[in-house]
Scaffold this motif. Sequence first.
Motif, mmCIF file in Angstrom:
data_model
loop_
_atom_site.group_PDB
_atom_site.id
_atom_site.type_symbol
_atom_site.label_atom_id
_atom_site.label_comp_id
_atom_site.label_asym_id
_atom_site.label_seq_id
_atom_site.Cartn_x
_atom_site.Cartn_y
_atom_site.Cartn_z
ATOM 1 N N ALA A 32 0.845 -1.194 0.000
ATOM 2 C CA ALA A 32 0.000 0.000 0.000
ATOM 3 C C ALA A 32 0.880 1.243 0.000
ATOM 4 O O ALA A 32 0.613 2.217 -0.695
ATOM 5 N N LYS A 33 1.984 1.163 0.773
ATOM 6 C CA LYS A 33 2.882 2.317 0.859
ATOM 7 C C LYS A 33 3.678 2.522 -0.425
ATOM 8 O O LYS A 33 4.247 3.579 -0.625
ATOM 9 N N SER A 34 3.775 1.490 -1.246
ATOM 10 C CA SER A 34 4.498 1.663 -2.503
ATOM 11 C C SER A 34 3.611 2.347 -3.539
ATOM 12 O O SER A 34 4.087 2.768 -4.582
ATOM 13 N N GLY A 35 2.320 2.447 -3.232
ATOM 14 C CA GLY A 35 1.418 3.175 -4.112
ATOM 15 C C GLY A 35 1.097 2.466 -5.408
ATOM 16 O O GLY A 35 0.520 3.047 -6.311
ATOM 17 N N SER A 83 6.659 -1.913 -15.701
ATOM 18 C CA SER A 83 7.126 -2.933 -16.638
ATOM 19 C C SER A 83 6.772 -4.323 -16.117
ATOM 20 O O SER A 83 6.473 -4.496 -14.933
ATOM 21 N N GLU A 85 8.893 -6.637 -15.841
ATOM 22 C CA GLU A 85 9.990 -7.021 -14.943
ATOM 23 C C GLU A 85 9.666 -6.625 -13.508
ATOM 24 O O GLU A 85 9.956 -7.361 -12.564
ATOM 25 N N GLU A 86 9.062 -5.439 -13.359
ATOM 26 C CA GLU A 86 8.685 -4.996 -12.022
ATOM 27 C C GLU A 86 7.657 -5.949 -11.412
ATOM 28 O O GLU A 86 7.728 -6.287 -10.226
ATOM 29 N N GLU A 89 9.437 -9.100 -10.369
ATOM 30 C CA GLU A 89 10.185 -8.868 -9.125
ATOM 31 C C GLU A 89 9.244 -8.922 -7.925
ATOM 32 O O GLU A 89 9.553 -9.532 -6.901
ATOM 33 N N ALA B 18 14.182 -2.992 -12.863
ATOM 34 C CA ALA B 18 12.923 -3.115 -12.123
ATOM 35 C C ALA B 18 13.156 -2.965 -10.620
ATOM 36 O O ALA B 18 12.429 -2.234 -9.937
ATOM 37 N N ARG B 21 13.743 0.629 -9.714
ATOM 38 C CA ARG B 21 12.519 1.423 -9.663
ATOM 39 C C ARG B 21 11.757 1.184 -8.362
ATOM 40 O O ARG B 21 11.178 2.077 -7.787
ATOM 41 N N ILE B 22 11.753 -0.064 -7.925
ATOM 42 C CA ILE B 22 10.992 -0.400 -6.717
ATOM 43 C C ILE B 22 11.696 0.146 -5.477
ATOM 44 O O ILE B 22 11.063 0.681 -4.572
ATOM 45 N N GLU B 23 13.035 0.017 -5.450
ATOM 46 C CA GLU B 23 13.747 0.246 -4.191
ATOM 47 C C GLU B 23 14.454 1.591 -4.055
ATOM 48 O O GLU B 23 14.784 1.996 -2.935
ATOM 49 N N ARG B 26 13.504 4.335 -1.414
ATOM 50 C CA ARG B 26 13.679 3.952 -0.011
ATOM 51 C C ARG B 26 15.160 3.933 0.369
ATOM 52 O O ARG B 26 15.537 4.314 1.469
ATOM 53 N N GLY B 147 10.626 9.159 -7.915
ATOM 54 C CA GLY B 147 10.047 8.408 -9.016
ATOM 55 C C GLY B 147 11.056 7.461 -9.645
ATOM 56 O O GLY B 147 10.683 6.606 -10.439
ATOM 57 N N LEU B 149 12.982 8.147 -11.908
ATOM 58 C CA LEU B 149 13.069 8.438 -13.338
ATOM 59 C C LEU B 149 14.483 8.906 -13.670
ATOM 60 O O LEU B 149 15.123 9.591 -12.875
ATOM 61 N N GLU B 225 0.691 8.483 -13.761
ATOM 62 C CA GLU B 225 0.828 7.326 -12.878
ATOM 63 C C GLU B 225 1.808 7.609 -11.755
ATOM 64 O O GLU B 225 1.590 7.214 -10.614
ATOM 65 N N GLU B 226 2.905 8.309 -12.105
ATOM 66 C CA GLU B 226 3.909 8.612 -11.098
ATOM 67 C C GLU B 226 3.340 9.529 -10.016
ATOM 68 O O GLU B 226 3.559 9.317 -8.820
ATOM 69 N N ARG B 229 0.954 7.576 -7.873
ATOM 70 C CA ARG B 229 1.671 6.666 -6.996
ATOM 71 C C ARG B 229 2.263 7.426 -5.803
ATOM 72 O O ARG B 229 2.121 7.014 -4.659
ATOM 73 N N ILE B 233 1.342 7.016 -1.799
ATOM 74 C CA ILE B 233 2.357 6.781 -0.765
ATOM 75 C C ILE B 233 2.189 7.802 0.350
ATOM 76 O O ILE B 233 2.153 7.465 1.531
#
Lengths: 124, 434
Positions: A32-35, A83, A85-86, A89, B18, B21-23, B26, B147, B149, B225-226, B229, B233
């Motif tokens: 949820a926190k990752s949005g 993506s 890939e995301e 993951e 990927a 982008r996720i990490e 943080r 983001g 980006l 989207e960004e 998102r 958060i």
Amino acid sequence: MRFLMLVKHGENPGPPPKDFLDAMAKLGEEAAKSGTMLQSGGLSPIAKSTCVRLSRGQVTAIDGPFTESKEVVGGFAMFELKSKEEAIEGAKQFMELHKKYWPGWEGETEVRQVLGPEAFDPQT
Amino acid sequence: MVLSVVVTTTDAHRAIDAVWRIESARIIAGLTRIVRDVGLAEELAQDALVAALQQWPESGVPDNPGAWLMATAKHRAIDHFRRNTLLERKHQELGRELEAKQEMAVEDLHTAIDDEFGDDLLRLIFISCHPVLSTEARVALTLRLLGGLTTEEIARAFLAPEPTIAQRIVRAKRTLADERVPFEVPRRPELAARLSSVLEVIYLVFNEGYSATAGDDWMRPALCEEALRLCRILAELAPEEPEVHGLVALMEIQASRSRARTGASGEPILLLDQNRALWDQLLIRRGLAALERAEKLGGAPGPYALQAAVTACHARARLPQETDWPRIVTLYEELAQLTPSPIVELNRAVAVAMAYGPAAGLQIIDTLVSEPSLKAYHLLPSVRGDFLFKLGRLSEARAEFQRAASLTRNARERALLLDRARACSESQLNSGSR
């Protein structure tokens, strides 16, 4: 891009260990926190499901349980991600969590893209 | 179970991309708290990324790639501290006592980085949107740090040359360091102003994606989207702030229409002409839920909650004629009191016209014609043209549509307006009057 994650496992995986439930709760919070998680849910046991089927011109409703099904969809989640890939993951992390907190559990997360207009755009 | 799949270099790179982008946000957030410098934190995080790019194609992607990146970045931070301490020691002949302290500091560093990340992320959002930076710099830095980006992606989204964006980010980081901006979540009474700066940046990013002020692209979905998102958060990290939920609601509902907003050849379709079956009900539900959260927190609704309430009126109407226009008029009246602006008046005029007829709308809009800030704003003549058209004043309507077309920077919108101007001429020909 939107992805539907389908979590599949054997019909009776048994009750999940408490550690697993705690880890899941934490993961859900983080998701949820990752949005990026739009929606998620667990599904009732397949014994309580009904299959409405069209076969040989006949529509029939058949109640579960379905003895022939080896793996059932136990839950789902919808994500908005950049993506595939995301998405993969994310699914891997989800499976790692099962590996760590629910010994013996076996199953899979099926990663399916929900097709939007961009899926038909030759540029993407 | 060990995967015995051969990981090709490209596969590994895509996986790294990927994971990054996720990490990345943080990791940068956690490091910034330790090193107290956003620029340095980003560098250290980038170092970890480079290490991954070197090692993962050989070793395979680790089971927990996020933790790997964090641990690597953490080591780089510690190396950095040690290096600096050595340098300092050379210069200053530090005693043993201090060395012991430094060892302890390294230990602290380990535990500190493992702490809760949420607060760091919130701090990173606040520092990226700090008022000491220009709006442009805030936007670029936010997209870069939160983001994930690349400079190139940001440049492409804002149709700016890449070196310009790169410079903007470098300067922003330097400003934050020079001004010694603290890495913290602001407290009341400062919080309200700081939060509105954050929300402004997020909504600006969203609007840049949603209404593409320039160029041929009607929409740049990645920016929308960004922004969405980031705001989701923020809503999780600052759940007590009604305006955060208000902005989430506003953007979720606006984004729900993205599939309906353009036709097959990319031409814009106005709200009331959209095929509502194409509206994304999942986003609408999320938007309505966010609005409810904002309202439940109580107090007078802020500007974002009010605008969200307007979009909710549209979202709830299954057919355009079911829209609760009198309610929308009331909401715009409230908004006009809170944040009076010619743009709000323009929107109020549209709602009044829908609720009580084009003549009533025209009355309001005629008071705006001499407004200097709307002089180059294409929507003013566009809306006025629409009212005049509905009132059958076709020559005036045509002139307004043509004026609007000459003012818009969006190619597709221009085409739509010129079509409407032509339609005025055709109606005149057909009726043989005016």
